[in-house]
Enzyme design. Structure first.
Site, PDB file in Angstrom:
ATOM      1  N   ILE A  86      -0.558   2.758   8.746  1.00 50.74           N
ATOM      2  CA  ILE A  86      -0.471   4.144   9.323  1.00 50.74           C
ATOM      3  C   ILE A  86      -1.718   4.497  10.140  1.00 50.74           C
ATOM      4  CG2 ILE A  86       0.326   6.452   9.059  1.00 50.74           C
ATOM      5  CD1 ILE A  86       1.972   5.371   6.825  1.00 50.74           C
ATOM      6  N   LEU A 104      -4.699  -7.070   5.899  1.00 53.01           N
ATOM      7  CA  LEU A 104      -5.782  -8.055   6.093  1.00 53.01           C
ATOM      8  C   LEU A 104      -5.726  -9.263   5.316  1.00 53.01           C
ATOM      9  CD1 LEU A 104      -8.831  -5.853   7.105  1.00 53.01           C
ATOM     10  CD2 LEU A 104      -7.346  -7.118   8.624  1.00 53.01           C
ATOM     11  N   GLU A 105      -4.996  -9.074   3.989  1.00 53.46           N
ATOM     12  CA  GLU A 105      -5.080 -10.216   3.130  1.00 53.46           C
ATOM     13  C   GLU A 105      -3.764 -11.108   3.391  1.00 53.46           C
ATOM     14  OE1 GLU A 105      -8.120  -7.629   2.323  1.00 53.46           O
ATOM     15  OE2 GLU A 105      -6.127  -6.970   1.880  1.00 53.46           O
ATOM     16  N   ARG A 165      11.600   2.389  10.536  1.00 51.44           N
ATOM     17  CA  ARG A 165      11.524   1.172  10.850  1.00 51.44           C
ATOM     18  C   ARG A 165      11.989   0.372   9.478  1.00 51.44           C
ATOM     19  NH1 ARG A 165       9.430   4.239  14.345  1.00 51.44           N
ATOM     20  NH2 ARG A 165       9.033   3.649  16.281  1.00 51.44           N
ATOM     21  N   CYS A 213       2.765  -2.173   6.169  1.00 47.61           N
ATOM     22  CA  CYS A 213       2.527  -1.112   6.732  1.00 47.61           C
ATOM     23  C   CYS A 213       1.023  -0.319   6.980  1.00 47.61           C
ATOM     24  CB  CYS A 213       3.463   0.034   6.168  1.00 47.61           C
ATOM     25  SG  CYS A 213       3.507   1.443   7.251  1.00 47.61           S
ATOM     26  N   HIS A 243     -10.577   2.047  11.737  1.00 45.53           N
ATOM     27  CA  HIS A 243     -10.271   1.190  10.785  1.00 45.53           C
ATOM     28  C   HIS A 243      -8.759   0.949  11.131  1.00 45.53           C
ATOM     29  CE1 HIS A 243     -10.234  -1.168   7.187  1.00 45.53           C
ATOM     30  NE2 HIS A 243      -8.959  -0.537   6.590  1.00 45.53           N
ATOM     31  N   ASN A 252       6.514 -11.584  11.679  1.00 44.23           N
ATOM     32  CA  ASN A 252       5.315 -10.752  11.346  1.00 44.23           C
ATOM     33  C   ASN A 252       6.275  -9.334  10.931  1.00 44.23           C
ATOM     34  OD1 ASN A 252       3.629  -8.658  11.454  1.00 44.23           O
ATOM     35  ND2 ASN A 252       2.481  -9.425  13.187  1.00 44.23           N
ATOM     36  N   THR A 269      -9.886   7.091  11.558  1.00 45.47           N
ATOM     37  CA  THR A 269     -10.957   6.231  12.120  1.00 45.47           C
ATOM     38  C   THR A 269     -10.215   5.281  13.001  1.00 45.47           C
ATOM     39  OG1 THR A 269     -11.030   4.948   9.989  1.00 45.47           O
ATOM     40  CG2 THR A 269     -12.310   7.088   9.961  1.00 45.47           C
ATOM     41  N   TYR A 319       0.800  -1.054   0.025  1.00 49.65           N
ATOM     42  CA  TYR A 319       0.013   0.160  -0.084  1.00 49.65           C
ATOM     43  C   TYR A 319       0.947   1.109   0.120  1.00 49.65           C
ATOM     44  CZ  TYR A 319      -3.802   2.829   1.166  1.00 49.65           C
ATOM     45  OH  TYR A 319      -5.092   3.946   1.236  1.00 49.65           O
TER      46      TYR A 319
END
Length: 171
Positions: free
Chosen positions: A85, A60-61, A129, A83, A91, A115, A89, A28
């Protein structure tokens, strides 16, 4: 500040036969993902591991792709990269918690997963990071997967005979 703290890092494990790692990345934030991938690849190469890379739409995938690979393919371990960020909201909380929980559950079922999904407040934190020359969290995730592969191989090795127990047999 975490950057000023001293941390102990385990030496990378050695392997007597090749290791196959699957890197699953949610790109992303492409710049962050590319640095995470570079770090993971370098660490895998340091152990002589073969790497395959796949991309998925979002964090999530990542666990779903790893679960599919665990069932349908032949990998020794997995590196989850991406990542998240914080936004305006809730979410962020859902994505962070659910992706982490799913990866943990897969690990508890025996998958060797490192992970490296960053969960940060802003892009600057992510950049520090992800930087292979900095905190190298992609390399750290690959190292974690490799350490778990080494443990799995150690504990799944056939056992020699002991006393009256035949080699490979049960008492």
């Amino acid at each position: 500040m975490a950057a000023l703290e001293s941390h102990h890092t385990l030496p990378l494990p050695a392997f007597d036969r090749p290791v196959r790692l699957l890197i699953v990345v949610a790109p992303y934030y492409r710049d962050i993902a590319d640095n995470l991938i570079a770090g993971a690849r370098a660490t895998a190469a340091a152990c002589g591991a073969e790497v395959e890379l796949i991309e998925v739409p979002g964090a999530l995938e990542v666990p779903t792709a790893i679960a599919m690979a665990e069932r349908m393919a032949r990998f020794d371990g997995y590196v989850a990269l991406g990542c998240v960020i914080r936004g305006e909201t809730t979410h962020y909380d859902t994505v962070c918690n659910d992706s982490s929980r799913a990866l943990s559950l897969l690990g508890l079922q025996g998958a060797c997963i490192g992970n490296g999904i960053l969960t940060v407040e802003n892009h600057a934190q992510a950049a520090v990071r992800a930087d292979p020359a900095g905190q190298n969290k992609g390399g750290g995730a690959a190292a974690a997967a490799l350490h778990l592969v080494a443990l799995a191989r150690r504990w799944s090795a056939p056992r020699g005979g002991l006393g009256f127990r035949p080699a490979g047999g049960k008492a």
